[in-house]
Scaffold this motif. Structure first.
Motif, PDB file in Angstrom:
ATOM      1  N   ILE A  72      -8.007   3.855 -15.619  1.00  0.00           N
ATOM      2  CA  ILE A  72      -7.001   3.493 -14.604  1.00  0.00           C
ATOM      3  C   ILE A  72      -6.852   4.718 -13.713  1.00  0.00           C
ATOM      4  CG2 ILE A  72      -5.152   3.943 -16.295  1.00  0.00           C
ATOM      5  CD1 ILE A  72      -3.388   2.088 -14.479  1.00  0.00           C
ATOM      6  N   VAL A  74      -5.469   6.004  -9.608  1.00  0.00           N
ATOM      7  CA  VAL A  74      -4.948   5.778  -8.259  1.00  0.00           C
ATOM      8  C   VAL A  74      -5.347   7.006  -7.441  1.00  0.00           C
ATOM      9  CG1 VAL A  74      -2.830   5.556  -6.878  1.00  0.00           C
ATOM     10  CG2 VAL A  74      -3.040   4.330  -9.068  1.00  0.00           C
ATOM     11  N   GLN A  79      -0.696   8.176  -4.987  1.00  0.00           N
ATOM     12  CA  GLN A  79       0.047   8.284  -6.254  1.00  0.00           C
ATOM     13  C   GLN A  79       1.543   8.407  -6.003  1.00  0.00           C
ATOM     14  OE1 GLN A  79      -1.714  11.404  -8.667  1.00  0.00           O
ATOM     15  NE2 GLN A  79      -3.714  10.410  -8.660  1.00  0.00           N
ATOM     16  N   GLY A  80       2.303   8.084  -7.036  1.00  0.00           N
ATOM     17  CA  GLY A  80       3.763   8.225  -6.962  1.00  0.00           C
ATOM     18  C   GLY A  80       4.447   7.117  -6.184  1.00  0.00           C
ATOM     19  N   LYS A  81       3.722   5.997  -5.967  1.00  0.00           N
ATOM     20  CA  LYS A  81       4.306   4.883  -5.208  1.00  0.00           C
ATOM     21  C   LYS A  81       4.422   3.631  -6.076  1.00  0.00           C
ATOM     22  CE  LYS A  81       1.721   6.405  -1.094  1.00  0.00           C
ATOM     23  NZ  LYS A  81       2.728   6.938  -0.198  1.00  0.00           N
ATOM     24  N   GLY A  82       4.201   3.779  -7.374  1.00  0.00           N
ATOM     25  CA  GLY A  82       4.325   2.621  -8.262  1.00  0.00           C
ATOM     26  C   GLY A  82       3.059   1.785  -8.364  1.00  0.00           C
ATOM     27  N   ALA A  84       0.128   2.386  -9.989  1.00  0.00           N
ATOM     28  CA  ALA A  84      -0.387   2.285 -11.366  1.00  0.00           C
ATOM     29  C   ALA A  84       0.498   1.370 -12.217  1.00  0.00           C
ATOM     30  CB  ALA A  84      -0.478   3.667 -12.003  1.00  0.00           C
ATOM     31  N   THR A  85       1.788   1.444 -12.005  1.00  0.00           N
ATOM     32  CA  THR A  85       2.712   0.576 -12.754  1.00  0.00           C
ATOM     33  C   THR A  85       2.384  -0.889 -12.487  1.00  0.00           C
ATOM     34  OG1 THR A  85       4.422   2.260 -12.598  1.00  0.00           O
ATOM     35  CG2 THR A  85       5.159   0.025 -13.101  1.00  0.00           C
ATOM     36  N   GLU A 108      -0.106  14.400 -21.401  1.00  0.00           N
ATOM     37  CA  GLU A 108       0.858  14.340 -20.286  1.00  0.00           C
ATOM     38  C   GLU A 108       1.165  12.905 -19.851  1.00  0.00           C
ATOM     39  OE1 GLU A 108      -1.724  16.609 -17.795  1.00  0.00           O
ATOM     40  OE2 GLU A 108      -2.152  14.896 -16.499  1.00  0.00           O
ATOM     41  N   PHE A 112       4.216   8.075 -19.493  1.00  0.00           N
ATOM     42  CA  PHE A 112       3.872   6.961 -18.596  1.00  0.00           C
ATOM     43  C   PHE A 112       3.633   5.687 -19.410  1.00  0.00           C
ATOM     44  CE2 PHE A 112       0.281   4.660 -16.431  1.00  0.00           C
ATOM     45  CZ  PHE A 112       0.999   4.170 -15.348  1.00  0.00           C
ATOM     46  N   TYR A 113       2.835   5.786 -20.483  1.00  0.00           N
ATOM     47  CA  TYR A 113       2.505   4.584 -21.266  1.00  0.00           C
ATOM     48  C   TYR A 113       3.653   4.135 -22.154  1.00  0.00           C
ATOM     49  CZ  TYR A 113      -2.196   4.935 -19.462  1.00  0.00           C
ATOM     50  OH  TYR A 113      -3.272   4.967 -18.618  1.00  0.00           O
TER      51      TYR A 113
HETATM   52  C1  LIG Z   1      -1.852   8.222 -13.999  1.00  0.00           C
HETATM   53  C2  LIG Z   1      -1.925   7.586 -12.629  1.00  0.00           C
HETATM   54  C3  LIG Z   1      -2.843   6.361 -12.679  1.00  0.00           C
HETATM   55  C4  LIG Z   1      -0.518   7.156 -12.201  1.00  0.00           C
HETATM   56  O1  LIG Z   1      -0.609   6.523 -10.936  1.00  0.00           O
HETATM   57  P1  LIG Z   1       0.667   6.312  -9.984  1.00  0.00           P
HETATM   58  O2  LIG Z   1       0.375   5.163  -9.083  1.00  0.00           O
HETATM   59  O3  LIG Z   1       0.996   7.606  -9.329  1.00  0.00           O
HETATM   60  O4  LIG Z   1       1.790   5.949 -11.039  1.00  0.00           O
HETATM   61  P2  LIG Z   1       3.210   5.283 -10.706  1.00  0.00           P
HETATM   62  O5  LIG Z   1       3.600   5.642  -9.297  1.00  0.00           O
HETATM   63  O6  LIG Z   1       3.177   3.854 -11.051  1.00  0.00           O
HETATM   64  O7  LIG Z   1       4.126   6.096 -11.716  1.00  0.00           O
HETATM   65  C5  LIG Z   1       4.759   5.511 -12.825  1.00  0.00           C
HETATM   66  C6  LIG Z   1       5.478   6.555 -13.622  1.00  0.00           C
HETATM   67  O8  LIG Z   1       4.546   7.412 -14.302  1.00  0.00           O
HETATM   68  C7  LIG Z   1       4.786   8.773 -13.989  1.00  0.00           C
HETATM   69  N1  LIG Z   1       3.507   9.428 -13.792  1.00  0.00           N
HETATM   70  C8  LIG Z   1       2.602   9.092 -12.873  1.00  0.00           C
HETATM   71  N2  LIG Z   1       1.523   9.887 -12.960  1.00  0.00           N
HETATM   72  C9  LIG Z   1       1.770  10.752 -13.963  1.00  0.00           C
HETATM   73  C10 LIG Z   1       1.035  11.822 -14.542  1.00  0.00           C
HETATM   74  N3  LIG Z   1      -0.190  12.172 -14.073  1.00  0.00           N
HETATM   75  N4  LIG Z   1       1.599  12.478 -15.573  1.00  0.00           N
HETATM   76  C11 LIG Z   1       2.818  12.135 -16.028  1.00  0.00           C
HETATM   77  N5  LIG Z   1       3.560  11.113 -15.527  1.00  0.00           N
HETATM   78  C12 LIG Z   1       3.047  10.445 -14.506  1.00  0.00           C
HETATM   79  C13 LIG Z   1       5.556   8.739 -12.684  1.00  0.00           C
HETATM   80  O9  LIG Z   1       6.375   9.879 -12.569  1.00  0.00           O
HETATM   81  C14 LIG Z   1       6.357   7.472 -12.795  1.00  0.00           C
HETATM   82  O10 LIG Z   1       7.516   7.688 -13.518  1.00  0.00           O
HETATM   83  P3  LIG Z   1       8.934   7.185 -12.957  1.00  0.00           P
HETATM   84  O11 LIG Z   1       8.803   5.694 -12.863  1.00  0.00           O
HETATM   85  O12 LIG Z   1       9.881   7.653 -13.988  1.00  0.00           O
HETATM   86  O13 LIG Z   1       9.056   7.840 -11.634  1.00  0.00           O
HETATM   87  C15 LIG Z   1      -2.429   8.602 -11.557  1.00  0.00           C
HETATM   88  O14 LIG Z   1      -1.674   9.799 -11.685  1.00  0.00           O
HETATM   89  C16 LIG Z   1      -3.895   8.931 -11.693  1.00  0.00           C
HETATM   90  O15 LIG Z   1      -4.750   8.236 -11.148  1.00  0.00           O
HETATM   91  N6  LIG Z   1      -4.225  10.023 -12.414  1.00  0.00           N
HETATM   92  C17 LIG Z   1      -5.612  10.453 -12.573  1.00  0.00           C
HETATM   93  C18 LIG Z   1      -6.374   9.538 -13.515  1.00  0.00           C
HETATM   94  C19 LIG Z   1      -5.701   9.392 -14.859  1.00  0.00           C
HETATM   95  O16 LIG Z   1      -5.190  10.341 -15.433  1.00  0.00           O
HETATM   96  N7  LIG Z   1      -5.730   8.152 -15.361  1.00  0.00           N
HETATM   97  C20 LIG Z   1      -5.160   7.817 -16.644  1.00  0.00           C
HETATM   98  C21 LIG Z   1      -6.220   7.773 -17.694  1.00  0.00           C
HETATM   99  S1  LIG Z   1      -5.524   7.306 -19.246  1.00  0.00           S
END
Ligand SMILES: CC(C)(COP(=O)(O)OP(=O)(O)OC[C@H]1O[C@@H](n2cnc3c(N)ncnc32)[C@H](O)[C@@H]1OP(=O)(O)O)[C@@H](O)C(=O)NCCC(=O)NCCS
Length: 138
Positions: A72, A74, A79-82, A84-85, A108, A112-113
């Motif tokens: 997964i 983004v 990022q930070g716009k919801g 991934a959620t 880290e 999130f999960y």
């Molecule tokens: C992890 C990832 C997919 C999150 O994408 P995103 O669209 O920014 O996530 P969201 O905006 O839906 O955030 C949902 C929540 O998770 C938290 N979160 C997002 N990315 C995070 C990160 N890297 N570490 C910790 N928390 C994170 C946000 O703060 C948010 O919390 P909140 O609702 O309390 O504000 C993105 O950071 C990414 O692509 N990372 C690189 C690839 C990766 O690590 N993938 C996961 C493999 S298991």
């Protein structure tokens, strides 16, 4: 505006740029498209202004009990716009009939999960970095 789709219709390699940030030996956009084609389930986030994929999640399954979410991501600027959620929630809807939905993640991302009621367990993984770009996969 971001739209969410579960098909690769209209998605070309040129729409898949910028993913696998930080990977030492990342798959090409061609391999990325192949990964998505061969996955049992996908959800893509598309920027409607550009037609580009800005986030994706895929899942593999045995079609009976177990499903696994290997990727997964983004794009950093989205990022930070919801996004991934939304991707996870749409994927969960697809996987709702499975006994197991498994994900491996870095420490880290546990918080999130946990938002999606995942439980932390010990995990064991094996990686062959020579194959990280998918070039030698059959
Ligand atoms: C992890 C990832 C997919 C999150 O994408 P995103 O669209 O920014 O996530 P969201 O905006 O839906 O955030 C949902 C929540 O998770 C938290 N979160 C997002 N990315 C995070 C990160 N890297 N570490 C910790 N928390 C994170 C946000 O703060 C948010 O919390 P909140 O609702 O309390 O504000 C993105 O950071 C990414 O692509 N990372 C690189 C690839 C990766 O690590 N993938 C996961 C493999 S298991």
């Amino acid at each position: 505006m971001i739209k969410y789709i579960d098909t690769l219709e209209g998605v070309k390699t040129k729409n898949l740029k910028g993913f696998f940030v930080g990977w030492q030996n990342p798959p090409s956009t061609e391999k990325h498209l192949e990964i998505l084609k061969n996955s049992n389930y996908i959800v893509l986030a598309i920027d409607e202004d550009t037609g580009n994929v800005v986030g994706f999640v895929n899942a593999l399954s045995d079609k009976t009990l177990y499903s696994y979410i290997p990727l997964i991501e983004v794009l950093p600027e989205y990022q930070g716009k919801g996004i991934a959620t939304k991707l996870v929630n749409l994927m969960f809807e697809k996987l709702r009939h499975y006994y197991a939905i498994d994900i491996c993640c870095d420490e880290e991302l546990i918080s999130f999960y946990k938002n999606f009621n995942f439980n932390k367990v010990a995990g064991m993984i094996k990686r062959n970095y020579d194959n990280q770009n998918g070039k030698s996969a059959i």
